[in-house]
Design an enzyme around this catalytic site. Structure first.
Site, mmCIF file in Angstrom:
data_model
loop_
_atom_site.group_PDB
_atom_site.id
_atom_site.type_symbol
_atom_site.label_atom_id
_atom_site.label_comp_id
_atom_site.label_asym_id
_atom_site.label_seq_id
_atom_site.Cartn_x
_atom_site.Cartn_y
_atom_site.Cartn_z
ATOM 1 N N ASN A 5 1.108 -1.201 -0.172
ATOM 2 C CA ASN A 5 0.090 0.132 0.108
ATOM 3 C C ASN A 5 0.984 1.163 -0.029
ATOM 4 O OD1 ASN A 5 -1.694 2.180 0.418
ATOM 5 N ND2 ASN A 5 -2.266 1.457 2.744
ATOM 6 N N LYS A 7 0.236 4.349 -0.499
ATOM 7 C CA LYS A 7 -0.432 5.688 0.221
ATOM 8 C C LYS A 7 -0.106 6.783 -0.985
ATOM 9 C CE LYS A 7 -0.371 3.603 4.684
ATOM 10 N NZ LYS A 7 -0.585 4.061 6.256
ATOM 11 N N HIS A 93 -9.773 1.978 4.649
ATOM 12 C CA HIS A 93 -8.515 2.183 5.410
ATOM 13 C C HIS A 93 -8.825 3.181 6.384
ATOM 14 C CE1 HIS A 93 -4.565 3.206 6.587
ATOM 15 N NE2 HIS A 93 -4.120 2.129 5.827
ATOM 16 N N GLU A 161 -5.918 -3.905 10.765
ATOM 17 C CA GLU A 161 -5.007 -2.938 11.042
ATOM 18 C C GLU A 161 -5.184 -2.081 11.931
ATOM 19 O OE1 GLU A 161 -2.624 -1.919 7.232
ATOM 20 O OE2 GLU A 161 -4.324 -0.752 7.157
ATOM 21 N N GLY A 167 2.047 2.805 10.884
ATOM 22 C CA GLY A 167 2.970 4.108 10.829
ATOM 23 C C GLY A 167 3.803 4.347 11.757
ATOM 24 N N SER A 205 2.716 -1.470 10.663
ATOM 25 C CA SER A 205 4.319 -1.600 10.950
ATOM 26 C C SER A 205 4.836 -2.943 10.786
ATOM 27 C CB SER A 205 4.584 -1.198 12.387
ATOM 28 O OG SER A 205 4.262 0.310 12.667
ATOM 29 N N GLY A 226 2.462 -0.942 4.350
ATOM 30 C CA GLY A 226 2.484 0.323 4.024
ATOM 31 C C GLY A 226 4.268 0.831 3.724
ATOM 32 N N GLY A 227 4.512 1.426 4.931
ATOM 33 C CA GLY A 227 6.304 2.062 4.685
ATOM 34 C C GLY A 227 7.062 1.124 4.254
#
Ligand code: PGA
Length: 242
Positions: A5, A7, A93, A161, A167, A205, A226-227
């Site tokens: 993802n 973002k 989300h 999530e 994050g 995370s 994500g990150g």
């Protein structure tokens, strides 16, 4: 399913090099889809490149709008996503629930709309920190899951999530994830009467250093990242460990 993802990150150049690297370096397992969700402005480019390089990566959108009314400035509907051969869409989300005021009614519409177009929804749920601390996680998740009431479909994946893990660098631990995933699976089966066992993926995370531990649980059917998905090398390594 392992999902990247992105973002609101990236550029066309980064999409290009990510897709080429990941496509060439994952050991694709057909039972574990590898899904790339770029910002919507890169869906078209991603779709063309996936086709051009015969990539095993599947395309996912980060959202659709809750109305098919054509008078919605900035809107994208499921019909448009289909033009780009989009197979998956993230719905619900926590960032969109918060910043775009998405409520249960609009989320239910989106899920139905995606299913009609044969796009598989990845339905995101998760509790904030205060709810966890009060011990009310299951009630909170129940109220989010209830909108799937009339929607038994083996095309729906649930992404759990916890908001406090997104994050923050602080992932939920394996025991907590197992407890919550078990609750989600049971709820879908017993109270929503899903016929198939629902897939539940974890997000919040996830990184190279914790992915193996999380994936070692039989209750975890994949990851929403994500990150750590932005770097193609890290993402490909995580996929290959799944
Ligand atoms: P994170 O984001 O991996 O950066 O925590 C996950 C997500 O929001 O999907």
């Amino acid at each position: 399913m392992i999902v990247a993802n992105w973002k609101m990150n990236g550029s066309k150049e980064e999409v290009d090099s990510w897709l080429r690297f990941v496509s060439a370096n994952i050991l694709i397992n057909k039972t574990i889809p590898c899904v790339f969700c770029p910002p919507s402005c890169y869906l078209d480019y991603s779709s063309s490149l996936i086709k051009k390089i015969s990539s095993p990566v599947k395309l996912g959108a980060q959202n659709i709008n809750h109305s098919n009314n054509s008078a919605l400035t900035g809107g994208i509907n499921s019909h448009m996503l289909k033009d780009f051969l989009t197979d998956y869409v993230l719905i619900g989300h926590s960032e969109q629930r918060e910043y775009l005021n998405e409520d249960n009614e609009s989320l239910q519409y989106k899920i139905k709309d995606a299913l009609i177009k044969n796009i598989s929804p990845i339905f995101c749920i998760g509790e904030p920190k205060n709810i966890k601390d009060q011990g009310n996680t299951q009630d909170y998740l129940r109220s989010q899951l209830e909108i799937l009431n009339t929607m038994d479909s083996d095309q729906i994946t649930i992404a759990y999530e916890p908001i406090w893990a997104i994050g923050t660098g602080e992932n939920a631990d394996k025991i907590y994830i197992e407890e919550v995933h078990s609750f989600i699976k049971e709820f879908c089966c017993q109270e929503l009467n899903f016929k198939e066992k629902v897939s539940v993926v974890y997000g919040g995370s996830v990184k190279l250093s914790n992915c193996e531990e999380i994936l070692s649980s039989s209750k975890v059917d994949g990851l929403l990242i994500g990150g750590a998905s932005l770097d193609p090398e890290t993402f490909a390594k995580i996929y290959n460990l799944s």
